[in-house]
Design a protein around this motif. Structure first.
Motif, PDB file in Angstrom:
ATOM      1  N   GLN A  26      -6.906  -1.956  -1.145  1.00  0.00           N
ATOM      2  CA  GLN A  26      -8.073  -3.446  -0.954  1.00  0.00           C
ATOM      3  C   GLN A  26      -6.956  -4.435  -2.386  1.00  0.00           C
ATOM      4  OE1 GLN A  26     -10.748  -5.016  -0.009  1.00  0.00           O
ATOM      5  NE2 GLN A  26      -9.390  -6.912  -1.799  1.00  0.00           N
ATOM      6  N   GLU A  27      -6.827  -3.480  -3.122  1.00  0.00           N
ATOM      7  CA  GLU A  27      -5.672  -4.332  -4.677  1.00  0.00           C
ATOM      8  C   GLU A  27      -3.701  -4.741  -3.603  1.00  0.00           C
ATOM      9  OE1 GLU A  27      -6.481  -0.844  -8.061  1.00  0.00           O
ATOM     10  OE2 GLU A  27      -4.935  -0.436  -5.955  1.00  0.00           O
ATOM     11  N   ASP A  47       1.119  -1.323   0.238  1.00  0.00           N
ATOM     12  CA  ASP A  47       0.565  -0.087  -0.048  1.00  0.00           C
ATOM     13  C   ASP A  47       0.367   1.246  -0.014  1.00  0.00           C
ATOM     14  OD1 ASP A  47      -2.571   1.878   0.189  1.00  0.00           O
ATOM     15  OD2 ASP A  47      -2.306   1.687   2.101  1.00  0.00           O
ATOM     16  N   SER A  84      -4.580   0.492  -3.957  1.00  0.00           N
ATOM     17  CA  SER A  84      -5.227   0.679  -2.622  1.00  0.00           C
ATOM     18  C   SER A  84      -5.168  -0.047  -1.410  1.00  0.00           C
ATOM     19  CB  SER A  84      -7.046   1.078  -3.029  1.00  0.00           C
ATOM     20  OG  SER A  84      -6.949  -0.522  -3.739  1.00  0.00           O
TER      21      SER A  84
END
Length: 130
Positions: free
Chosen positions: A117-118, A98, A115
């Motif tokens: 989530q990524e 992140d 992000s």
């Protein structure tokens, strides 16, 4: 005197058994891939290509992954540390992906705008590399 030798042999055997048990307790932990809550390894693999991680890293099964500015990521899931000193846990790896400079100021790995989530997806993929 004879009982003394039996007790000494017994205590040595118990000590040896305890040491063996302690050593074997850690065996197999590396064989179990680490899991990332909410992470999809297939999505993470695609994101590694999308964010052009391949420009710096050789990454198995990611097209164009021939970069050599950063370390190769083969068997990343077996590594104990991220960036040479951060324990390789799911939470740490997600935070690292992140925003690497926030975790290790001065690192050569830039903040790519991934992000949270990524980052979970990417971490899930990296942990499959055994």
């Amino acid at each position: 005197m004879r009982n003394h030798f039996h007790l000494l042999a017994l205590s040595r055997a118990l000590c040896l058994a305890g040491m063996c048990a302690a050593l074997l307790a850690g065996c197999g932990e590396r064989d179990v891939p680490k899991k990332v809550s909410g992470g999809d390894p297939a999505q993470g693999q695609r994101l590694m290509a999308h964010y052009q991680c391949t420009a710096c890293h050789a990454i198995p099964e990611v097209p164009g992954a021939v970069g050599d500015a950063g370390p190769p990521l083969a068997q990343f899931g077996r590594r104990s540390y991220i960036a040479g000193g951060i324990p390789n846990t799911a939470d740490n790896l997600t935070r690292w992906l992140d925003n690497p400079p926030a975790m290790k100021p001065g690192t050569g790995m830039p903040d790519l705008g991934v992000s949270p989530q990524e980052a979970r997806h990417m971490a899930a993929y990296l942990f499959t590399l055994q």
